[in-house]
Design an enzyme around this catalytic site. Structure first.
Site, PDB file in Angstrom:
ATOM      1  N   LYS A 227     -41.718   6.889 -35.899  1.00 42.72           N
ATOM      2  CA  LYS A 227     -42.828   7.039 -36.856  1.00 42.72           C
ATOM      3  C   LYS A 227     -43.558   8.306 -36.450  1.00 42.72           C
ATOM      4  O   LYS A 227     -44.170   8.382 -35.385  1.00 42.72           O
ATOM      5  CB  LYS A 227     -43.761   5.811 -36.766  1.00 42.72           C
ATOM      6  CG  LYS A 227     -44.498   5.477 -38.037  1.00 42.72           C
ATOM      7  CD  LYS A 227     -45.535   6.511 -38.461  1.00 42.72           C
ATOM      8  CE  LYS A 227     -46.819   6.411 -37.692  1.00 42.72           C
ATOM      9  NZ  LYS A 227     -47.773   7.501 -38.016  1.00 42.72           N
ATOM     10  N   GLU A 303     -48.288   7.264 -23.455  1.00 40.82           N
ATOM     11  CA  GLU A 303     -48.780   8.548 -22.953  1.00 40.82           C
ATOM     12  C   GLU A 303     -50.049   8.835 -23.736  1.00 40.82           C
ATOM     13  O   GLU A 303     -49.999   9.094 -24.940  1.00 40.82           O
ATOM     14  CB  GLU A 303     -47.699   9.621 -23.162  1.00 40.82           C
ATOM     15  CG  GLU A 303     -47.849  10.794 -22.224  1.00 40.82           C
ATOM     16  CD  GLU A 303     -48.718  11.865 -22.825  1.00 40.82           C
ATOM     17  OE1 GLU A 303     -49.963  11.821 -22.568  1.00 40.82           O
ATOM     18  OE2 GLU A 303     -48.192  12.719 -23.545  1.00 40.82           O
ATOM     19  N   CYS A 337     -53.242  16.736 -24.566  1.00 39.17           N
ATOM     20  CA  CYS A 337     -53.770  15.574 -23.832  1.00 39.17           C
ATOM     21  C   CYS A 337     -54.075  15.951 -22.392  1.00 39.17           C
ATOM     22  O   CYS A 337     -54.955  15.374 -21.776  1.00 39.17           O
ATOM     23  CB  CYS A 337     -52.799  14.406 -23.905  1.00 39.17           C
ATOM     24  SG  CYS A 337     -51.129  14.883 -23.469  1.00 39.17           S
ATOM     25  N   GLU A 434     -62.612  13.152 -24.360  1.00 42.66           N
ATOM     26  CA  GLU A 434     -61.540  14.092 -24.674  1.00 42.66           C
ATOM     27  C   GLU A 434     -61.938  14.800 -25.978  1.00 42.66           C
ATOM     28  O   GLU A 434     -61.966  14.178 -27.040  1.00 42.66           O
ATOM     29  CB  GLU A 434     -60.248  13.309 -24.860  1.00 42.66           C
ATOM     30  CG  GLU A 434     -59.054  14.178 -25.012  1.00 42.66           C
ATOM     31  CD  GLU A 434     -57.764  13.373 -25.125  1.00 42.66           C
ATOM     32  OE1 GLU A 434     -57.770  12.324 -25.795  1.00 42.66           O
ATOM     33  OE2 GLU A 434     -56.754  13.821 -24.565  1.00 42.66           O
TER      34      GLU A 434
END
Ligand code: ADP
Length: 536
Positions: A227, A303, A337, A434
């Site tokens: 996906k 992750e 990330c 973040e």
């Protein structure tokens, strides 16, 4: 080229100084900031991408098909917000069809039954096709994602082919062990593929994440339902088509474009999916882990997010550290990330570092990512753009010093000025969350024990950078930091064999390298009595 791009130097008091949310003092601070960036490219008409969109349907059982509902969604150009193409929108029914095809390909089909060498040949051929189609795929990636074309074509696409060759190399080297056991028994382990792997990927490195995921899954003999991210569906469809041209049997890899809460959730909670691999935000990671547990307890690798410290010690080569700290944060529009998003600098070199970091950010070349020598394109979409701008406002309101940037660049699309804050501390949101954008936060530290405590005081633990010329300091920091990767005097070095993944809330498991293979293998112990141990 960089100097050309910044030749249209401009000075302006930032208009947002009048934003009602800002205090008077902070507004004054904003007005004093003078920015020098290349606005030309962001202001000009966007360059026409040198590629046509060929594939917009779902790829199920080796065929491009419409979604069961007939619905489509739009994928947009981050340079303008304009629609690039309408793409078939997968949902529960399409995931069911894709999983059924993957199941059949695994249970009955040729893939796990082929020799490992035959599988490796197909993966190698796919890598060659990626090389042959680099220009076209890189152009699609830039168009859909906004990343500089040079980065896509010269760094990411070659890396994708390299990773596929790495996994092709593993395919016929995966095997079990024999081990001694009490009683007279012969004991061996078989390393078998798990079955159907569901894989959900993000938008920041659409094709790289695609190969990180399919490489180990296919090398180990699994079938896959992928996906893709709703923001960037185009390159995975193109690459999946090439993989079929390379000889991949039907049903082994199925690609479903669509949204997370519909198609993504259907995949994560599917009863016939044996393994789930997810890359994305920590919040969504928690959701998919819960779905996996509540459905069939499929094994999960994650992750997730990060807030990586980049530590500049007093003995560091400052110019190098400035350049790498800049790269660690601003690479890929700050949408990484593992971005080095907490830049800790020793107090003795702090002022020098901040001045140089600011000068480097001002020089950053921002503009249409199809232009040559562009360092930074637009953010992926309006949602991410707004989120980053909110963090910038929050940094200003919480008392950090805005050294440069802080504003939208141009008036079209989602370009943001490279932004640097100094005088940042850990109470501020910009040092905790973040941000996923071009916003560097520079913090000051006094001694190594203190910086380790502060660096580790984060729910994340993805990566860290350490800058020092002292080997003992480097080794001590590398051991003390609770993160999955420590880059010493370098950053963002990604090789196919280097494992990547996070401690704490940055994830579970490792991708790439030998460690990634175990995510896609079951270990079966086979125990046989020995006939007559007397003469052994
Ligand atoms: P980001 O905020 O960076 O877009 P997300 O974690 O939301 O990160 O998205 C990463 C991937 O997870 C995308 O493919 C997205 O569609 C998918 N996703 C988002 N929400 C869900 C969900 N509820 N269930 C499964 N997948 C999801």
């Amino acid at each position: 080229m960089a100097s050309q791009m910044i030749s249209s130097v401009f000075s302006r008091a930032l208009v947002s100084s009048t934003r009602s949310t800002l205090s008077q003092g902070r507004a004054c601070q904003l007005r004093r900031v003078v920015c020098r960036y290349s606005t030309t490219a962001a202001a000009e008409e966007p360059i026409t991408p040198p590629v046509k969109v060929k594939y917009t349907q779902l790829l199920i059982n080796g065929k491009f098909v419409d979604s069961a509902s007939g619905k489509k969604f739009k994928t947009n150009d981050p340079r303008t917000g304009n629609v690039i193409a309408e793409v078939a929108e997968g949902d529960v029914e399409d995931i069911n069809r894709a999983v059924a095809a993957a199941r059949k390909a695994f249970d009955e089909g040729p893939w796990p039954k082929m020799t490992a060498y035959q599988r490796s040949q197909i993966l190698l051929k796919f890598a060659d096709l990626l090389d042959q189609h680099t220009d076209e795929i890189a152009a699609l990636e830039t168009w859909d994602n906004g990343k500089p074309y040079e980065q896509a074509a010269k760094i990411e696409l070659p890396m994708c082919a390299r990773i596929m060759r790495y996994y092709a190399g593993w395919a016929d080297k995966i095997h079990g062990l024999t081990m001694p056991a009490d009683g007279p028994h012969h004991v061996q382990t078989l390393h078998e593929p798990i079955g159907v792997a569901g894989q959900i990927i993000p938008w920041n490195f659409p094709l790289l994440m695609f190969v990180w995921k399919i490489g180990p899954a296919l090398a180990c003999g699994n079938s896959v339902v992928m996906k893709t991210a709703e923001q960037t569906p185009l390159t995975a469809l193109y690459a999946a088509k090439l993989l079929h041209e390379a000889g991949l049997p039907d049903g082994v890899l199925n690609v479903v474009s669509g949204y997370g809460p519909t198609a993504g959730a259907a995949l994560a909670s599917h009863m016939d999916v044996d393994k789930l691999a997810f890359t994305g935000s920590t919040e969504t990671g928690k959701l998919v882990l819960e779905m996996a547990a509540k459905s069939n307890l499929k094994s999960v690798t994650l992750e997730l997010g990060g807030k990586s410290p980049f530590i500049v010690c007093k003995d560091a080569d400052i110019d190098k550290a400035v350049e790498l700290a800049h790269f660690a944060l601003f690479f890929n529009q700050g949408q990484c990330c593992c971005a080095g998003s907490r830049t800790y600098v020793h107090e003795s070199v702090y002022n020098e570092f901040v001045e140089k970091a600011k000068a480097r950010a001002i020089k950053r070349v921002v503009g249409d990512p199809f232009r040559k020598d562009i360092e930074q394109g637009p953010q992926i979409d309006s949602e991410q753009f707004e989120k980053v701008m909110q963090y910038i406002r929050s940094g200003i309101e919480s008392g950090a010093k805005l050294e440069t940037g802080g504003e939208q660049l141009g008036s079209k699309g989602f370009y943001i000025q490279p932004t640097v804050f100094s005088n940042v501390n850990e109470d501020m949101l910009i040092a905790k969350d973040e941000i996923f954008g071009p916003v560097q936060s520079i913090l000051k530290f006094k001694d190594l024990g203190e910086v380790v405590r502060r660096a580790n005081a984060s729910p994340y633990g993805l990566a860290a950078g350490v800058f020092t010329q002292d080997i003992d300091t480097a080794n001590t920091l590398a051991r003390a930091l609770r993160v999955g990767t420590v880059w010493v005097n370098c950053f963002d070095v990604f090789d196919a064999g280097i494992p990547f993944g996070g401690y704490k809330m940055s994830g579970q498991g490792r991708e790439k390298g030998i460690y990634s293979l175990m995510n896609y293998l079951q270990v079966k112990a086979v125990v046989t009595p020995l006939k007559d141990p007397a003469w052994l």
